[in-house]
Design an enzyme around this catalytic site. Sequence first.
Site, short mmCIF file in Angstrom:
data_model
loop_
_atom_site.label_atom_id
_atom_site.label_comp_id
_atom_site.label_asym_id
_atom_site.label_seq_id
_atom_site.Cartn_x
_atom_site.Cartn_y
_atom_site.Cartn_z
N GLN A 126 -4.03 -5.23 4.01
CA GLN A 126 -5.24 -4.65 4.35
C GLN A 126 -6.16 -4.04 3.18
O GLN A 126 -7.29 -3.62 3.39
CB GLN A 126 -4.78 -3.14 5.33
CG GLN A 126 -4.21 -2.04 4.67
CD GLN A 126 -3.58 -1.25 5.42
OE1 GLN A 126 -2.72 -1.24 6.06
NE2 GLN A 126 -4.38 0.08 5.51
N CYS A 132 -4.89 -0.30 9.41
CA CYS A 132 -3.45 -0.41 9.91
C CYS A 132 -3.47 -0.81 11.35
O CYS A 132 -2.95 -1.47 11.74
CB CYS A 132 -2.50 0.59 9.37
SG CYS A 132 -3.01 2.27 9.74
N HIS A 266 0.46 5.97 9.96
CA HIS A 266 0.42 4.58 9.82
C HIS A 266 0.86 3.78 10.86
O HIS A 266 1.55 4.48 11.65
CB HIS A 266 1.39 4.38 8.63
CG HIS A 266 1.32 2.83 7.96
ND1 HIS A 266 0.04 2.27 7.71
CD2 HIS A 266 2.11 2.03 7.57
CE1 HIS A 266 0.36 1.26 7.31
NE2 HIS A 266 1.48 0.75 7.27
N ASN A 286 4.64 -5.01 8.04
CA ASN A 286 3.59 -4.06 7.56
C ASN A 286 2.33 -5.00 7.08
O ASN A 286 2.24 -6.18 7.50
CB ASN A 286 4.14 -3.40 6.42
CG ASN A 286 3.46 -2.04 5.96
OD1 ASN A 286 2.47 -1.76 6.60
ND2 ASN A 286 4.07 -1.25 5.21
#
Length: 319
Positions: A126, A132, A266, A286
């Site tokens: 990102q 996110c 997150h 992630n």
Amino acid sequence: MKLFIVFAAALLVVTALPAQQHWISFKAKHGKSYATLEEEKVRFQIFQDNVLKVNTHNARYEAGLETYTMAVNKFADLTQEEFGAMLRRINGPIPKKNLTPHVQSVPVPEAIDWRERNAVSAVKDQGDCGSCWAFSTTGVLEGQNAIKNNITVPLSVQQLIDCDKELNQGCNGGDMVPAIKYVIKHGLNSETEYPYKAKDGKCRAKSDSVVQVKDVVHFQGESALRDTVGTVGPVSIGIYGDPLQLYERGIYDRFVCFNSSDLLDHAVLVVGYDTVNSIPYWIIKNSWGTDWGVNGFMKMVRGEWMCGIGLDSTYPILA
Ligand SMILES: *[C@@H]1O[C@H](CO)[C@@H](O)[C@H](O)[C@H]1NC(C)=O
Ligand SMILES: *[C@@H]1O[C@H](CO)[C@@H](O)[C@H](O)[C@H]1NC(C)=O
């Protein structure tokens, strides 16, 4: 006396050298540069604190006292507080979301890994953008599109950043439920059509869509999460991300990663679960690049609501 000073100075150089060299190679490896000498001094100190933290933790891992290791990764020049502030950019509260009651009708497998079933796209980075939530949204949509329609086309994160402005705030943060509601209304282009820029921009979405969505499910509970990941596909979740800054590999398990709705800052994607040496764990994708964790993925202990996992889970119903 003079000799002693010379000796002491030499000793200082010798002991300081590895830290300096480590710092220089860290900066080179991650392309770091700092605006002023003062800033560099501050960053170097934080870096050294983090190196100590990582080494202390990994020594405990070697001694069998921890279940995961830490790394001096690209975030090692930030304190955990600074890292957390980077995650928490959103202005104002997350909109209230309706919970869907969970009902399980089909048997749930003991373990699953959707990566092995071609339902998880490549890990992205990102960068310096609080997107996110958009990566988590495309991840869960890609999963359903792959599982239901055999379509494995990466979806546009940037379209969500630029165009989904009703409740979400682009690089300042957002939430998966309104993002999926945006996709229900407007559809979503492919990543190739509308590529990621890691910054806010003007909406330039085209009308064609790679995915058709009719509804969104938002639910709570870690066992409901297991049922859903086991039978539906990858699930989009909110977590408390600050303590994950320097994670490297192994099963993350740390009491400081609190279970609190107030701390969720997150968003990631749960892509599977399993058990090893009788420790149950989640497999999490992630969006911090492949140079974080295990090629961008992590394992997190399951059954303890670790980092608030289970508080905020979302997936779409495709049309
Ligand atoms: C899914 O798509 C791939 C490539 O497009 C194709 O080779 C495969 O046969 C498809 N699988 C099913 C179950 O349709
Ligand atoms: C985590 O928080 C949720 C919501 O407050 C609560 O229902 C759950 O029991 C908590 N779990 C643990 C292990 O503390």
